[in-house]
Design an enzyme around this catalytic site. Structure first.
Site, PDB file in Angstrom:
ATOM      1  CG  HIS A 282      -1.826  -1.142   1.341  1.00  0.00           C
ATOM      2  ND1 HIS A 282      -1.420  -2.379   1.796  1.00  0.00           N
ATOM      3  CD2 HIS A 282      -3.153  -1.262   1.047  1.00  0.00           C
ATOM      4  CE1 HIS A 282      -2.449  -3.212   1.780  1.00  0.00           C
ATOM      5  NE2 HIS A 282      -3.509  -2.569   1.329  1.00  0.00           N
ATOM      6  CG  MET A 318       6.632  -5.461   2.693  1.00  0.00           C
ATOM      7  SD  MET A 318       7.849  -6.799   2.564  1.00  0.00           S
ATOM      8  CE  MET A 318       8.604  -6.441   0.982  1.00  0.00           C
ATOM      9  CG  ASP A 333      25.446   1.861  -9.665  1.00  0.00           C
ATOM     10  OD1 ASP A 333      25.656   1.308 -10.762  1.00  0.00           O
ATOM     11  OD2 ASP A 333      25.317   3.090  -9.530  1.00  0.00           O
TER      12      ASP A 333
END
Length: 368
Positions: A282, A318, A333
């Protein structure tokens, strides 16, 4: 695991005469095999729309075959030869009109003539009888609506214990707090199990996946009914690299700029963008995000910790985990020119608080 005995009775003059092949009985069997994990012993009969015949078969299913569940299809309309409900009332000890009420409510969403249907349900000894409509499509629709109550109903009347296939349908059984039932046909004995070392596996309700509906379609869980509380979650993860790469980060010699500061910014952005990255999450209004990075010189690794906080009706686990993942990927990266063998690992939830499930602390973290 108990074998579930099921009687299926198709009431139809034309199917009984062979004018057309019965598809309704097959539809019932297919649905039940999809919903029930137990082995099934199926008794299948097609008969004419005659009260005496239907009554005889309904009685035999319970009294001779000892079926736990008996499902009929057809003969529930207002026509002169539609007499299945009358046969049900004749053989049942108790009627359960709520089944029919729910089926009519469901069917009325599709067709207005569903109001003419008279299907019902009832109990005889340890057998549950359920009337279903005649069309295969309506059978699946109605059976999906009422089946969640069927296993518990059969528990209450002393039938075999039905274990539902939770991937296909969700059934309801109230939580057992002080007793469990030891069931035999026609007899039920109650025994205490609090602090018992041996609790039957059958009463343990398996955890189910909430992001799949009864048709196995993805769904975003409705959280509108949940209480709004302060919720907090902390997650962590680790990236391990070569000594050369580790020193380039610590000594801020990386050509792409300040690695750790950039990783923290990326972690904050990752937490805020969780609902864009994880399909069923959500969108949340986060009230706070705090990130910390700790050096592990012995392992040439960095630990990233992300704490997320908000006030709402769903958790932020989450968001914390997404922040950790994006932050560590950003380190990779920026340092991959020096070491492409870096390893991201140990991404986990450390703790959470708030919400119906209460507080959680990861007890396995000390083992790592």
């Amino acid at each position: 695991m108990d074998t579930i005995k099921v009687g299926i009775l198709t009431c139809s003059d034309r199917a009984s005469a062979g004018t057309y092949q019965d598809e309704s009985g097959k539809a019932i069997e297919e649905c039940l095999r999809r919903y029930i994990r137990n082995p099934l012993d199926i008794f299948y009969i097609v008969c004419r729309d005659e009260l005496e015949q239907i009554t005889k078969h309904l009685c035999a299913f319970s009294d001779e075959q000892h079926c736990d569940l008996i499902v009929t299809t057809g003969g529930t309309g207002p026509a002169k030869r539609d007499v299945t409900p009358e046969a049900m009332e004749h053989v049942c000890d108790k009627m359960l009109p709520g089944f029919g009420e729910l089926m009519r409510q469901i069917s009325l969403l599709s067709v207005p003539t569903a109001i003419l249907s008279r299907q019902t349900a009832g109990v005889r000894d340890c057998s549950l009888y359920v009337n279903l409509p005649g069309k295969p499509s309506s059978i699946q629709e109605c059976l999906e609506a009422v089946f969640p109550a069927i296993p518990y109903c059969i528990d209450l009347i002393g039938g075999a214990y039905i274990e539902a296939n939770e991937d296909a349908i969700t059934v309801f059984r109230p939580k057992q707090k002080s007793t469990f039932a030891i069931k035999e046909r026609g007899k039920m004995e109650v025994a205490p199990f609090i602090n018992s070392p041996t609790i039957p596996q059958t009463i343990q309700t398996p955890k189910k996946l909430t992001h799949l509906n009864a048709n196995l379609h993805p769904t975003m869980v409705d959280v509108s009914h949940k209480e709004s509380t302060i919720r907090k979650a902390t997650a962590c993860g680790k990236i391990t690299m070569s000594q050369e790469a580790f020193l380039s980060v610590v000594e801020e010699k990386n050509k792409k700029g300040p690695v750790l500061q950039t990783a923290i910014i990326a972690a904050i952005m990752g937490a805020k963008k969780t609902s864009d990255l994880i399909p069923m999450c959500h969108p949340l209004l986060l009230s706070g995000i705090e990130c910390n990075i700790k050096e592990d010189k012995e392992s040439c690794a960095f630990w990233l910790f992300v704490e997320v906080k908000n006030q709402g009706n769903t958790g932020v686990e989450m968001e914390a985990l997404s922040g950790v993942s994006i932050g560590l990927l950003t380190i990779y990266d920026m340092v991959k020119a020096i070491d492409k063998e870096m390893c991201i690992s140990d991404i986990m939830l450390l703790q959470k608080s708030g919400g119906k499930s209460g507080d959680f602390v990861n007890t396995h973290i000390q083992e790592r």
